[in-house]
Motif scaffolding. Sequence first.
Motif, short mmCIF file in Angstrom:
data_model
loop_
_atom_site.label_atom_id
_atom_site.label_comp_id
_atom_site.label_asym_id
_atom_site.label_seq_id
_atom_site.Cartn_x
_atom_site.Cartn_y
_atom_site.Cartn_z
N VAL A 24 0.86 -1.18 0.00
CA VAL A 24 0.00 0.00 0.00
C VAL A 24 0.90 1.23 0.00
O VAL A 24 1.77 1.36 0.86
N GLU A 25 0.67 2.10 -0.98
CA GLU A 25 1.43 3.34 -1.06
C GLU A 25 0.51 4.51 -0.83
O GLU A 25 -0.54 4.63 -1.46
N TYR A 26 0.90 5.38 0.10
CA TYR A 26 0.25 6.68 0.25
C TYR A 26 1.11 7.66 -0.51
O TYR A 26 2.30 7.81 -0.21
N GLY A 27 0.50 8.31 -1.51
CA GLY A 27 1.29 9.18 -2.37
C GLY A 27 0.60 10.47 -2.74
O GLY A 27 -0.60 10.66 -2.56
N ASP A 28 1.40 11.36 -3.31
CA ASP A 28 1.02 12.71 -3.70
C ASP A 28 1.53 12.89 -5.13
O ASP A 28 2.72 12.75 -5.39
N LEU A 54 -0.51 -4.11 -5.64
CA LEU A 54 -0.26 -2.70 -5.34
C LEU A 54 -1.58 -2.00 -5.07
O LEU A 54 -2.54 -2.15 -5.82
N VAL A 55 -1.61 -1.22 -4.00
CA VAL A 55 -2.75 -0.39 -3.65
C VAL A 55 -2.23 1.04 -3.54
O VAL A 55 -1.23 1.27 -2.86
N PHE A 56 -2.91 1.97 -4.22
CA PHE A 56 -2.51 3.38 -4.11
C PHE A 56 -3.60 4.15 -3.41
O PHE A 56 -4.77 4.07 -3.78
N ARG A 57 -3.20 4.91 -2.40
CA ARG A 57 -4.10 5.80 -1.68
C ARG A 57 -3.56 7.22 -1.75
O ARG A 57 -2.36 7.44 -1.61
N THR A 145 5.32 11.70 2.07
CA THR A 145 5.08 10.86 0.89
C THR A 145 6.39 10.61 0.15
O THR A 145 7.25 11.48 0.14
N PRO A 146 6.51 9.41 -0.42
CA PRO A 146 5.60 8.29 -0.28
C PRO A 146 5.81 7.56 1.04
O PRO A 146 6.89 7.57 1.61
#
Length: 172
Positions: A24-28, A54-57, A145-146
């Motif tokens: 899980v990636e928390y990204g901007d 892959l999970v993108f939040r 981020t990330p």
Amino acid sequence: MALRKPVDADDHIEGNIHAAIELVEYGDYQCPHCQKAYYIVKRWQREFGDNLKLVFRNFPLENIHPLAKPAAIATEAAARQGKFWEMHDHLFENHDDFSRGKLVQFAEELGLNVTDFSKDLEDPELSAKVDADFYGGMRSGVNATPTFFVNGEKFEGSWDTGELRDFLQNLI
């Protein structure tokens, strides 16, 4: 620290949903570090294949990246037309301008219905979804981020030196 909101049907998932590794990636989208991570994660997806989900939040840091939230909303608008990942990739690969006009141009380039896309950019429901990702990240200890979570646990090491890649390799 553990991921407070487990991965569910509201998430954007790419890869084998039954993979041994859930990343899980928390990204901007406006973050230069996230852009660098995008290419690294793409390489891992090729390398680990069906072993990686892959999970993108979204985690737009609006104070330093004022166009990150509109870009995140654009991915959610694209998701309504089944093209979240295409818009996600397009934003990281065309990182120079996230003005509204450019986002609409990207939608056109991806073959989206531009009228619906433009309307969706204004939908408060999509802004609320981005905010929910952001606040879920904050509750999970995300402050930059990330940020990556592996199988529900926050990865505290370095993602860009091979340390995270080696950690993932050891899970297979």
